[in-house]
Design a protein around this motif. Structure first.
Motif, mmCIF file in Angstrom:
data_model
loop_
_atom_site.group_PDB
_atom_site.id
_atom_site.type_symbol
_atom_site.label_atom_id
_atom_site.label_comp_id
_atom_site.label_asym_id
_atom_site.label_seq_id
_atom_site.Cartn_x
_atom_site.Cartn_y
_atom_site.Cartn_z
ATOM 1 N N UNK A 45 -17.920 48.775 38.981
ATOM 2 C CA UNK A 45 -17.914 48.816 40.449
ATOM 3 C C UNK A 45 -16.552 48.528 41.083
ATOM 4 N N UNK A 46 -15.597 48.055 40.296
ATOM 5 C CA UNK A 46 -14.282 47.712 40.829
ATOM 6 C C UNK A 46 -13.235 48.779 40.509
ATOM 7 N N UNK A 47 -13.710 49.921 40.012
ATOM 8 C CA UNK A 47 -12.817 51.000 39.607
ATOM 9 C C UNK A 47 -13.135 52.295 40.344
ATOM 10 N N UNK A 48 -12.086 53.037 40.661
ATOM 11 C CA UNK A 48 -12.212 54.394 41.187
ATOM 12 C C UNK A 48 -11.888 55.384 40.065
ATOM 13 N N UNK A 64 -27.919 46.842 44.230
ATOM 14 C CA UNK A 64 -27.129 48.024 43.864
ATOM 15 C C UNK A 64 -26.041 47.556 42.918
ATOM 16 N N UNK A 65 -25.948 48.190 41.751
ATOM 17 C CA UNK A 65 -24.879 47.866 40.818
ATOM 18 C C UNK A 65 -25.280 46.805 39.805
ATOM 19 N N UNK A 66 -24.377 46.552 38.876
ATOM 20 C CA UNK A 66 -24.620 45.586 37.812
ATOM 21 C C UNK A 66 -23.413 44.662 37.660
ATOM 22 N N UNK A 119 -25.680 43.606 31.244
ATOM 23 C CA UNK A 119 -25.672 43.964 32.671
ATOM 24 C C UNK A 119 -26.774 43.240 33.434
ATOM 25 N N UNK A 120 -26.410 42.641 34.565
ATOM 26 C CA UNK A 120 -27.333 41.884 35.397
ATOM 27 C C UNK A 120 -27.452 42.597 36.740
ATOM 28 N N UNK A 121 -28.674 42.944 37.137
ATOM 29 C CA UNK A 121 -28.878 43.600 38.424
ATOM 30 C C UNK A 121 -30.276 44.152 38.516
ATOM 31 N N UNK A 122 -30.650 44.583 39.720
ATOM 32 C CA UNK A 122 -32.031 44.953 39.953
ATOM 33 C C UNK A 122 -32.254 46.381 40.395
ATOM 34 N N UNK A 123 -33.523 46.750 40.423
ATOM 35 C CA UNK A 123 -33.976 48.031 40.942
ATOM 36 C C UNK A 123 -34.583 47.818 42.329
ATOM 37 N N UNK A 124 -34.946 48.919 42.965
ATOM 38 C CA UNK A 124 -35.600 48.905 44.278
ATOM 39 C C UNK A 124 -34.795 48.062 45.277
ATOM 40 N N UNK A 125 -35.439 47.141 45.991
ATOM 41 C CA UNK A 125 -34.740 46.367 47.018
ATOM 42 C C UNK A 125 -34.062 45.120 46.465
#
Length: 462
Positions: A451-454, A440-442, A431-437
């Motif tokens: 993130x592409x699923x409901x 949002x998401x990975x 998973x690639x993504x960050x915290x704080x600013x």
């Protein structure tokens, strides 16, 4: 009348191609196409979508030399790096071709015997993505592949500096059998497209990679229609060299992290925090290696540092160097430039700054360029405090052979990605993504399709 913009080679200033600018109506038509295509595409079998993604992957591999040459021409990165990115980009498609078949629901035990409770997963809807210029292939495939795998339709707006790689990738997707209406691209002014995407009633999700200020604006604009958002935003990565580090390994990985793509990545090591006891050994070896990196057009043999993408980027880099020098920083190597404003070509020689202090802009602003500022620390808690002293939290690195110290550092760094004795932690299966600013998401890993699923809950009375 058809309007176009020029795509030029940042290493030579030569015109590569004129690209059509889409009108508001054309953009709206393309969004309507992916909207109309969504019901059928989302109902295709996961196996079918997986096979089409695999075919897209195979076509990219077959055309990797063409794609790499195109990327080097419009982006400037060394050809070897471009070839590596093509393989990396294709890897996301291969990964999510498999993940398409692993979208699972579940059955919940009901509280009474006259009910059955089911949880299912379904595609969120048409997706609009906006991607940057620094990784013109990988930033697209790690959004498009999970979206298509989940059953979403997709429209991409690439950066105006590097639209040609995106166009070719979409063409190859269509050649692989992914329907044209399922995957579209558009080229137009970024601010205009962002507003259209976020306000359009048919777009259900926005995926963006870029600066934090633009990401915040897109989030605000998406709020009125409560769109799903994924944001991979700015970074300001620290790199800690502990007193127990393997210095040669730390140097090798710091070089790779800092100077990849001429320092123009969101996960580049931007602040080198070196323990005072190993500062001389690390700095001497690192500076010597940096000074030997060849600068030039990405097509030339053995070039490690290509051009800065444009004048705006060049001006920011030079301003940070000049600010640091004016406040007492010492230039150990580099600090020199080859700039031709008329042609739009800007090269920055790999630069190492010593005696960097906290009042310098380079310690607080993300540097998109081949500049490595070095400062020292005496206590590991001081290093962690300095590393975390930023609103960003994308990537961080540290080097130590002491496992107790390493676990302590890893657990206290407030970053979404942490490299322990590793300057290149990015991988399609992680998973690639960050915290704080920083977002949002990975993206990537099995988390990348989420993130592409409901989630839908079905309660059945029997």
């Amino acid at each position: 009348m058809t309007h176009t913009f020029d795509v030029t080679n940042p290493a030579t200033g030569e015109l590569i191609e004129k690209v059509q600018i889409d009108s508001d109506k054309i953009i709206d038509d393309k969004i309507k196409k992916i909207h109309r295509a969504f019901p059928d595409w989302s109902k295709t079998s996961a196996t079918h979508r997986s096979k089409l993604l695999r075919a897209w992957h195979d076509l990219i591999i077959e055309n990797k030399e063409e794609l790499a040459a195109l990327m080097t021409a419009e982006n400037g990165k060394p050809l070897k790096e471009a070839e590596g990115e093509v393989l990396y980009a294709a890897g996301y498609i291969e990964w999510f071709a498999e993940e398409a078949k692993r979208v699972y629901g579940r059955t919940i035990t009901a509280s009474t015997t006259d009910k059955r409770m089911l949880v299912t997963r379904e595609a969120v809807g048409p997706v609009a993505a906006i991607t940057p210029w620094n990784f013109p292939a990988a930033m697209i495939t790690r959004k498009a592949a999970p979206a298509l795998a989940a059953g979403c339709t997709f429209i991409i707006k690439p950066a105006p500096d590097t639209p040609l790689t995106a166009i070719r990738l979409v063409e190859l997707a269509h050649e692989a059998g992914i329907p044209e209406d399922v995957m579209q691209y558009t080229n137009a002014d970024g601010e205009k497209v962002g507003k259209i995407f976020t306000e359009h009633p048919y777009i259900r999700k926005i995926s963006f990679t870029g600066s934090t200020p633009v990401g915040k604006l897109l989030i605000k604009q998406s709020a009125d229609s409560v769109k799903h958002v994924s944001m991979e935003l700015g970074g300001h990565a620290p790199l800690i060299v502990d007193e127990h580090a393997d210095i040669d390994r730390a140097v090798d990985h710091a070089l790779a992290s800092k100077f990849r793509n001429a320092g123009q990545t969101c996960v580049c090591a931007n602040r080198l925090l070196v323990h005072e006891s190993v500062k001389e050994a690390f700095t001497t070896t690192f500076t010597k290696a940096a000074a030997n990196l060849k600068v030039g057009p990405g097509t030339e043999e053995d070039v490690a540092i290509g051009p800065v993408i444009n004048k705006k980027g060049f001006d920011k880099i030079t301003a940070q160097i000049n600010d640091a020098k004016s406040k007492g920083a010492k230039v150990l190597t580099g600090g020199t430039f080859d700039a031709d404003t008329d042609k739009g070509c800007f090269f920055v020689h790999p630069t190492v700054l010593d005696q960097v202090t906290d009042d310098m802009a380079i310690m607080h602003e993300e540097t998109f360029g081949p500049v490595a500022p070095i400062t020292t620390y005496s206590d590991i808690d001081e290093a962690i405090r300095l590393a975390n002293d930023t609103p960003f939290g994308l990537a961080a690195y540290f080097f130590t052979e002491n496992y107790r110290r390493g676990l302590y550092i890893a657990e206290n760094l407030k970053y979404g990605i942490v490299g322990w004795n590793d300057g290149g932690p990015s991988a399609v299966q992680a998973p690639f993504g960050g915290m704080k600013e920083s977002g949002i998401g990975r993206e990537g890993g099995f988390e990348g399709i989420e993130p592409y699923l409901e989630t839908k809950y079905i309660s059945i009375g029997i």
